[in-house]
Design a protein around this motif. Sequence first.
Motif, PDB file in Angstrom:
ATOM      1  N   LEU A  78       0.847  -1.195   0.000  1.00 15.05           N
ATOM      2  CA  LEU A  78       0.000   0.000   0.000  1.00 15.05           C
ATOM      3  C   LEU A  78       0.884   1.246   0.000  1.00 15.05           C
ATOM      4  O   LEU A  78       1.949   1.269   0.611  1.00 15.05           O
ATOM      5  CB  LEU A  78      -0.912  -0.003   1.232  1.00 15.05           C
ATOM      6  N   ASP A  79       0.428   2.300  -0.687  1.00 14.29           N
ATOM      7  CA  ASP A  79       1.242   3.507  -0.845  1.00 14.29           C
ATOM      8  C   ASP A  79       1.708   4.075   0.492  1.00 14.29           C
ATOM      9  O   ASP A  79       2.874   4.470   0.646  1.00 14.29           O
ATOM     10  CB  ASP A  79       0.452   4.577  -1.605  1.00 14.29           C
ATOM     11  N   GLU A  80       0.795   4.123   1.459  1.00  9.19           N
ATOM     12  CA  GLU A  80       1.150   4.690   2.766  1.00  9.19           C
ATOM     13  C   GLU A  80       2.221   3.857   3.463  1.00  9.19           C
ATOM     14  O   GLU A  80       3.081   4.404   4.172  1.00  9.19           O
ATOM     15  CB  GLU A  80      -0.087   4.779   3.672  1.00  9.19           C
ATOM     16  N   MET A  81       2.172   2.547   3.268  1.00 11.42           N
ATOM     17  CA  MET A  81       3.156   1.664   3.896  1.00 11.42           C
ATOM     18  C   MET A  81       4.520   1.841   3.244  1.00 11.42           C
ATOM     19  O   MET A  81       5.549   1.942   3.920  1.00 11.42           O
ATOM     20  CB  MET A  81       2.696   0.212   3.786  1.00 11.42           C
ATOM     21  N   LYS A  82       4.551   1.894   1.903  1.00  9.89           N
ATOM     22  CA  LYS A  82       5.820   2.075   1.194  1.00  9.89           C
ATOM     23  C   LYS A  82       6.448   3.431   1.533  1.00  9.89           C
ATOM     24  O   LYS A  82       7.661   3.541   1.674  1.00  9.89           O
ATOM     25  CB  LYS A  82       5.598   1.937  -0.317  1.00  9.89           C
TER      26      LYS A  82
END
Length: 220
Positions: A78-82
Amino acid sequence: MCNLSELKKSIIKYVEQLDEEKVIELAKKALKMGITPVTLLETVNIGMEQVGKLYENKNYYIADLILAGLIFKRILELDEMKEHFLQNKNKGLGKVVLGTVKGDIHDIGKDIFKGMLESNGFEVIDLGVDVSKEDFVNAVKENNPDIVAMSAALTNTIETMRDIIIAFEDTGIRYRVKVIAGANHMNRDINRYIGADGFSSNASDGVKICLRWMKENSKE
């Protein structure tokens, strides 16, 4: 409108049920509501532990474990995780050499542990699976890590783990690193036998041990 506490319970439930799309949907919602990436991973990991118990009780099969691992990997993508991982990539908290030991090709537990380490600011050198004692020794010499993490799912790898630590002693590098062993079957007696500094049967506790070691190092 549901709160974060309810969302976390739902995420755990749907991970346990292996409902990939529902987990991703709720994870995105939780991130928008302000859950931290670390807390999200810990929440997903609780569901993963439930999947592991269902597998041990023969209610789930190896294919179900693989699906659970894929769900975890999708969370990490997920973008927020990356973005969180990128922010913490150069945090310099500590360096970990990680691998599933020789004779074992299971990577789900290893990958979960890696994701949680990186989320907490560790640099991880992932050696993969079926890693020999020679490869562990070489990785320590080349990367000068703070911690070596040995992962396994099979009980017949106990001697292999012991051999790796003996190899560290024989090559004079044992004093340079802390060693943690991760496996569902690990206990104090096995840990003492193989000669590791610590052990864990789940990723969350393993990360806490590594964080404690780094905190102790910073005080020295």
